[in-house]
Design a protein around this motif. Structure first.
Motif, short mmCIF file in Angstrom:
data_model
loop_
_atom_site.label_atom_id
_atom_site.label_comp_id
_atom_site.label_asym_id
_atom_site.label_seq_id
_atom_site.Cartn_x
_atom_site.Cartn_y
_atom_site.Cartn_z
N GLU A 86 4.86 0.11 2.75
CA GLU A 86 6.08 0.85 2.39
C GLU A 86 6.38 1.92 3.43
O GLU A 86 5.47 2.44 4.08
N HIS A 105 7.01 5.29 5.34
CA HIS A 105 6.38 6.61 5.26
C HIS A 105 7.12 7.61 6.14
O HIS A 105 6.50 8.34 6.93
N THR A 151 0.54 2.76 6.14
CA THR A 151 -0.27 3.98 5.92
C THR A 151 -1.19 3.88 4.69
O THR A 151 -2.38 4.17 4.78
N ASP A 152 -0.63 3.47 3.56
CA ASP A 152 -1.41 3.53 2.32
C ASP A 152 -2.52 2.48 2.26
O ASP A 152 -3.45 2.60 1.44
N GLY A 161 -4.92 3.96 -1.85
CA GLY A 161 -4.17 4.83 -0.95
C GLY A 161 -2.76 5.11 -1.40
O GLY A 161 -2.01 5.76 -0.67
N HIS A 201 4.93 12.59 -0.36
CA HIS A 201 5.02 11.29 0.31
C HIS A 201 5.23 11.48 1.81
O HIS A 201 5.97 12.38 2.21
N GLU A 234 -2.28 12.00 4.98
CA GLU A 234 -2.41 10.55 5.15
C GLU A 234 -2.01 10.14 6.57
O GLU A 234 -2.63 9.24 7.16
#
Ligand code: NI
Length: 244
Positions: A29, A31, A39-40, A108, A164, A169
């Protein structure tokens, strides 16, 4: 030890020593303008690398999660909550059939939390309805909510971490992939905050994709610190899960 880089006799041998496995779970998704789409998934996978070096078996990363609210931005892929629940449940049931009993989902993405917990409840419900004694244990750890990571976030960024595309992160992804650092001006410097609804509402209220964050504060050295803190948090949870 990584499942994807093991042979079946090696997994059989591992099962004689341990019934535990770590499954990194993330999302694909947006970021924000500086954060990688992966990233997650990259963050828990990076911490899982450290667990793997300690002899803990790491399953394949479940890199697509529940990200419907990010679909207003190109590149995002989502599973419906019901699909993600089925995926998680089938992963657990496959591994349970081989003898695994302790599952640590290293997550994450906040949007996966409720769905993952619901999948655990589905697995438990089937066992309980069948009056089956399964001795299963399933745990979810959001790497960004472990105690050492939380105190590092407070120390380095406080409220500028936001919700977010956070500097914490993004720093961890930069530590994992230092050749993928983006330097793009962000306006406003700190993104607005607010609640999450559907994809079109999200894009209207959070036009560059960030929520409440100031990711310009990230650095590779911060990422190393988040890796070490995240690894210590995950090891603590792993020990409590596998010792019980
Ligand atoms: Ni994220």
């Amino acid at each position: 030890m990584k499942l994807q880089q093991s042979t079946w006799p090696e997994v059989e041998a591992y099962l004689k020593e341990s019934k535990g496995i770590v499954i990194p779970i993330g999302s694909t998704e947006q970021h924000g303008p500086t954060g990688l789409i992966g990233t997650d998934a990259i963050c828990p996978e990076t911490i899982a690398q450290g667990l793997s070096e300690q002899g803990i078996l790491i399953g394949p990363t479940l890199s697509i999660g529940m990200a419907q609210h990010h679909l207003g931005f190109p590149g995002t892929i989502t599973l419906r909550p019901s699909t993600l629940m089925s995926v998680i449940k089938d992963v657990i049931m496959s591994l349970k059939g081989h003898g695994f009993r302790q599952f640590l989902f290293l997550n994450g993405h906040g949007g996966n939390t409720q769905t993952t917990q619901a999948a655990f409840s589905e697995v438990f419900a089937e066992h309980s309805l069948d009056r089956e004694a399964s001795n299963l244990a399933m745990r979810l750890l959001n790497w960004f909510q472990g105690p050492r990571v939380r105190s590092l976030i407070d120390e380095l960024y406080a409220s500028a971490d936001g919700n977010h595309a956070t500097p914490s992160e993004i720093a961890l992804t930069w530590y994992a992939y230092p050749d993928q650092i983006r330097d793009v001006p962000l306006t406003p410097e700190q993104a607005p905050s607010g609640e999450i609804r559907d994809a079109s509402d999200y894009r209207r209220r959070f036009p560059d994709g960030r929520i409440g964050s100031k990711p310009q504060l990230a650095s590779v050295d911060h990422g190393r610190q988040f890796y070490e803190a995240g690894l210590a948090d995950a090891l603590e949870v792993w020990r409590s899960l596998t010792d019980s």
